[in-house]
Design a protein around this motif. Sequence first.
Motif, PDB file in Angstrom:
ATOM      1  N   VAL A  55       0.842  -1.190   0.000  1.00 41.50           N
ATOM      2  CA  VAL A  55       0.000   0.000   0.000  1.00 41.50           C
ATOM      3  C   VAL A  55       0.883   1.248   0.000  1.00 41.50           C
ATOM      4  N   PRO A  56       0.502   2.225  -0.794  1.00 41.36           N
ATOM      5  CA  PRO A  56       1.211   3.504  -0.726  1.00 41.36           C
ATOM      6  C   PRO A  56       0.943   4.173   0.618  1.00 41.36           C
ATOM      7  N   VAL A  57       1.952   4.854   1.141  1.00 41.60           N
ATOM      8  CA  VAL A  57       1.842   5.539   2.427  1.00 41.60           C
ATOM      9  C   VAL A  57       2.375   6.955   2.264  1.00 41.60           C
ATOM     10  N   ILE A  58       1.632   7.913   2.737  1.00 42.67           N
ATOM     11  CA  ILE A  58       2.095   9.295   2.780  1.00 42.67           C
ATOM     12  C   ILE A  58       2.206   9.687   4.239  1.00 42.67           C
ATOM     13  N   VAL A  59       3.395  10.161   4.626  1.00 38.78           N
ATOM     14  CA  VAL A  59       3.665  10.556   6.003  1.00 38.78           C
ATOM     15  C   VAL A  59       3.737  12.077   6.063  1.00 38.78           C
ATOM     16  N   LEU A  60       2.941  12.645   6.965  1.00 41.29           N
ATOM     17  CA  LEU A  60       2.870  14.097   7.131  1.00 41.29           C
ATOM     18  C   LEU A  60       3.120  14.473   8.585  1.00 41.29           C
ATOM     19  N   ARG A  61       3.584  15.688   8.789  1.00 42.01           N
ATOM     20  CA  ARG A  61       3.656  16.243  10.140  1.00 42.01           C
ATOM     21  C   ARG A  61       2.313  16.932  10.433  1.00 42.01           C
ATOM     22  N   PRO A  62       1.936  17.070  11.701  1.00 46.66           N
ATOM     23  CA  PRO A  62       0.681  17.760  12.022  1.00 46.66           C
ATOM     24  C   PRO A  62       0.603  19.170  11.439  1.00 46.66           C
ATOM     25  N   ASP A  63       1.723  19.889  11.382  1.00 48.40           N
ATOM     26  CA  ASP A  63       1.672  21.242  10.825  1.00 48.40           C
ATOM     27  C   ASP A  63       1.344  21.219   9.329  1.00 48.40           C
ATOM     28  N   GLU A  64       1.699  20.141   8.647  1.00 47.94           N
ATOM     29  CA  GLU A  64       1.337  20.014   7.236  1.00 47.94           C
ATOM     30  C   GLU A  64      -0.172  19.790   7.084  1.00 47.94           C
TER      31      GLU A  64
END
Length: 178
Positions: free
Chosen positions: A73-82
């Motif tokens: 599965v593709p995964v996108i990791v973000l920070r809360p500020d993003e």
Amino acid sequence: MTQYVALLRGINVGGNNVLPMAELRAIFEGLGFTKIATYIQSGNCIFDSGSDDQKALSVLISDAVFAACGFKVPVIVLRPDELEDALSENPFDDPDLKPGRVHFFFLSGPAVNPDVEAIDRLQLPTEEIFLTDNVFYLNAPDGIGRSKLAAKAQSALRVPVTARNLRTVTMILRLCTK
């Protein structure tokens, strides 16, 4: 430690890529992540990591899910500020709009060469769109299930994406610690 949000694409949708959230949390624990929390069954996981490389975290998580479950599965990791930025840049911030009809397609990178003709062809007359370097916004007042553009957004944008509605993005952000 830095807090992140992992958005897994295509988890528990239509009986495919079934991954209970308890198992997902166990996978994250096995990767050494801490303060792990999930939101609903569609692959939203908040966690802390000592890494500052979001792309590497995306690959690590995707590989771990494959090793544990047998599907990629593709995964996108973000920070809360993003996520906060995505909410503040939402052009469809009208209180009269239904939050389940406004969708954020998080991009794995900028859509440098989107297929504008395909987007124009697929977009329904009632739909509104807006594209930034990080998010493709879609207001689908007739519902996401009727939107041809929603179904083909990734191929039209020519970059991997994963979508969440406004309600989900707002709730995930509320679960993040400041």
